[in-house]
Design an enzyme around this catalytic site. Structure first.
Site: not given
Ligand code: 2RA
Length: 348
Positions: A129, A254
């Site tokens: 991600c 994110h």
């Molecule tokens: C996280 N990218 O955000 C990782 C999970 N796949 O922890």
């Protein structure tokens, strides 16, 4: 006949978003079979407006399945994706188990859709991600300017660590709300207690410079994933990539700051032109009007949002950007669904 789709890991954080995406996108599927651990078997979940009973993960569960999406831990994918593939399903896997396998394409439909056609193991991998939250924008800039180097810091939401991460943040916020905590060393830690869930440190009123597991020389697995996956997706094996991953008290979406260096000089105007027309990207960049993306507004949306585009003051070949993407949608379920739709179009 329409293809049969299996959703493996239907009850998890990404699985839940997947069911809502499948209910919103054009309905190209015949049967949608929901598969999860035996513990969740028998539960009923809504997809396309119907209640569907979850079946347990067994070899028989893949009978007649054309495409199987997996969103389960690495070891479960490593064991079961080849079983599903041997049963004749094309697997779209969202774990880290196969991403760097040279016989498994790592696909972002806006960037390298052609790669999905060559899949010797019958498996197509979905990127991590954090990589996915920036790579659509980076792919568009790379196609125009030729990327040479990325220096990235992430600001990762707690749902990246699954439902347990979300519960942990919510529980901790309850413990600190309405207090004057956050003013003395260790006061938040004492209020939150020892159980910090999937995180090493308190996440309420805090940021944690860590995601993933410890690898050689102090790097985290998450940082190496962003490096290795960006190289593979963009097809630039020697791309210079430096990443620092940080967890922040955001539920979902994110964010990343990116320093991107290109082959030749770049201008903000030209970058704006590319980003404002790139599929899957929204340019939201007018600081004079207070316009830049933040996770609180981006969550629940599909595109990669880009703002704060500046040319580096000390390097006319480099841009600075701030990028946000919903880690459960484009960062997980949406990209997986888009890959499955690509393959379904190819099979039909
Ligand atoms: C996280 N990218 O955000 C990782 C999970 N796949 O922890």
């Amino acid at each position: 006949t329409r293809p049969t789709l299996a959703v493996v890991g239907a009850t998890g954080a990404v699985g839940t978003v997947m069911l809502s995406i499948l209910s919103q996108h054009a309905d190209i599927w015949g049967e949608i079979r929901l598969i999860a651990s035996p513990r969740s078997a028998g539960r009923k979940l809504a997809v396309r407006g119907e209640e569907v009973e979850v079946v347990a993960l067994t070899e028989e569960a893949f009978e007649g399945v054309d495409i199987a999406m997996f969103d389960v831990p690495d070891d479960v994918s490593a064991q079961w994706a080849p079983i599903a593939a041997a049963k004749g399903a094309v697997v779209v896997d969202n774990s880290a188990a196969f991403r760097m396998d040279p016989d498994v394409p790592l696909v972002v439909p806006e960037v390298n859709p052609h790669a999905a056609r060559v899949r010797p193991r019958g498996i197509v991998a979905n990127p991590n991600c954090t990589t996915l939250s920036m790579i659509v924008a980076m792919g568009a800039l790379h196609a125009e300017f030729g990327l040479r180097e990325l220096v990235v810091s992430s600001y990762q939401a707690v749902s990246g660590a699954g439902l347990a991460g979300v519960e942990s943040l919510r529980g901790q916020l309850n413990l600190v709300a309405g207090t004057d905590l956050g003013t003395k060393p260790g006061d938040v830690r004492r209020a939150v207690g020892d159980d910090t869930g999937p995180f090493r440190e308190p996440i309420a009123l805090n940021v944690i410079p860590w995601a993933g597991s410890l690898q050689d020389d102090g790097w985290s697995s998450e940082e190496l994933k962003v490096r290795n996956e960006s190289r593979k997706i963009l097809g630039v094996p020697d791309l210079r990539v430096s990443v620092t991953c940080v967890r922040v008290p955001v539920v979902t979406t994110h964010s990343l700051t990116v320093h991107a260096r290109f082959e030749n000089e770049v201008t903000v105007d030209h970058a704006h032109e590319i980003l404002s027309t790139a599929p899957g990207v929204v340019l939201f960049d007018n600081p004079a009007a207070g316009e830049f993306p933040t996770p609180a507004d981006v969550v629940g949306t599909d595109p990669t949002w880009v703002g704060r585009v500046r040319r580096a003051l000390d390097d006319p070949t480099a841009l600075e950007l701030f990028v946000c993407g919903d880690n459960l949608r484009k960062g997980g379920a949406l990209n997986t669904a888009q890959i499955a739709e690509l393959i379904a179009a190819e099979l039909s």
